[in-house]
Design an enzyme around this catalytic site. Structure first.
Site, PDB file in Angstrom:
ATOM      1  N   HIS A  63       0.924  -1.013   0.017  1.00  0.00           N
ATOM      2  CA  HIS A  63      -0.071   0.091  -0.310  1.00  0.00           C
ATOM      3  C   HIS A  63       0.861   1.199   0.108  1.00  0.00           C
ATOM      4  O   HIS A  63       2.551   1.545   0.736  1.00  0.00           O
ATOM      5  CB  HIS A  63      -0.499  -0.025   1.476  1.00  0.00           C
ATOM      6  CG  HIS A  63      -1.811  -1.504   1.000  1.00  0.00           C
ATOM      7  ND1 HIS A  63      -3.249  -1.142   1.891  1.00  0.00           N
ATOM      8  CD2 HIS A  63      -2.437  -1.762   0.794  1.00  0.00           C
ATOM      9  CE1 HIS A  63      -3.973  -2.192   1.714  1.00  0.00           C
ATOM     10  NE2 HIS A  63      -2.956  -2.635   1.017  1.00  0.00           N
ATOM     11  N   GLU A  65       0.971   3.931   2.158  1.00  0.00           N
ATOM     12  CA  GLU A  65       1.218   4.072   3.196  1.00  0.00           C
ATOM     13  C   GLU A  65       2.075   3.154   3.576  1.00  0.00           C
ATOM     14  O   GLU A  65       3.731   3.731   4.279  1.00  0.00           O
ATOM     15  CB  GLU A  65       0.459   4.027   4.504  1.00  0.00           C
ATOM     16  CG  GLU A  65      -0.541   4.619   3.759  1.00  0.00           C
ATOM     17  CD  GLU A  65      -1.909   4.065   2.920  1.00  0.00           C
ATOM     18  OE1 GLU A  65      -3.472   4.837   3.460  1.00  0.00           O
ATOM     19  OE2 GLU A  65      -1.522   3.304   2.260  1.00  0.00           O
ATOM     20  N   CYS A  93      -6.318   1.745   5.799  1.00  0.00           N
ATOM     21  CA  CYS A  93      -6.932   1.108   6.053  1.00  0.00           C
ATOM     22  C   CYS A  93      -5.935   0.129   7.776  1.00  0.00           C
ATOM     23  O   CYS A  93      -5.545   0.657   7.909  1.00  0.00           O
ATOM     24  CB  CYS A  93      -6.229  -0.562   4.841  1.00  0.00           C
ATOM     25  SG  CYS A  93      -5.079  -0.556   4.867  1.00  0.00           S
ATOM     26  N   CYS A  96      -3.103  -0.089   6.913  1.00  0.00           N
ATOM     27  CA  CYS A  96      -2.206   0.957   7.614  1.00  0.00           C
ATOM     28  C   CYS A  96      -2.107   2.176   8.009  1.00  0.00           C
ATOM     29  O   CYS A  96      -1.189   2.528   8.942  1.00  0.00           O
ATOM     30  CB  CYS A  96      -1.972   1.918   6.136  1.00  0.00           C
ATOM     31  SG  CYS A  96      -1.923   0.282   4.619  1.00  0.00           S
TER      32      CYS A  96
END
Length: 163
Positions: A63, A65, A93, A96
């Site tokens: 992801h 992040e 999410c 993260c």
């Protein structure tokens, strides 16, 4: 400088930084990844930029992040990013959000909320859960329209391709 002028200057700065995160989201879009971009800032300077790479790398953890945190940690040679802030186009999410807490990120600026899987205030709020040892400040709605638009465009294109 008046307080109103100072607030306006701050807002312009936030929008400029979110535009950098949006550039990263566009890179993800161009690679047919969910278009999420993130940047990490320390003392007003961008120290890391990233975008989603789950499909490209075939890795659930890629992801924007997480990648940005990894790059920032490498750049400053430390895992604690307590003097850093993150700008991210979509609400993180739970994975993260957990990484933001673990990295000790000071504040996260969110473009738009994720009402399906967001963990920073929409579905749940890990960042302000007072049972954790670190709290991450949250500010949402920075360039919300632009952040929503790239996601809508992406998923519309995806649905069209599946037909």
């Amino acid at each position: 400088m008046s307080q109103k002028a100072q607030e306006n200057t701050e807002q312009i700065k936030k929008e400029k930084l979110m535009k950098e995160a949006l550039k990263e989201a566009q890179k993800a879009y161009n690679k047919e990844e969910v278009p999420v971009g993130a940047i990490i800032v320390k003392e007003g300077k961008i120290i890391a930029k990233a975008h989603n790479q789950k499909e490209t790398k075939k890795d659930t953890t890629k992801h924007a992040e997480i990648i940005a945190i990894q790059k920032a940690s490498k750049k400053i040679e430390a895992w604690r990013l307590s003097e850093c802030e993150m700008y991210v186009t979509l609400e993180p999410c739970s994975m993260c959000a957990g990484a933001l807490i673990q990295a000790r990120i000071k504040k996260v600026y969110i473009g738009t909320m994720d009402y399906k899987t967001g963990a920073c205030g929409s579905k749940l709020n890990l960042l302000e859960d007072y049972t954790f040892n670190h709290k991450v400040e949250i500010e949402a709605g920075i360039l919300q329209k632009e952040c929503e638009e790239i996601l809508k465009k992406f998923f519309k294109k995806l649905r069209k391709q599946k037909k």
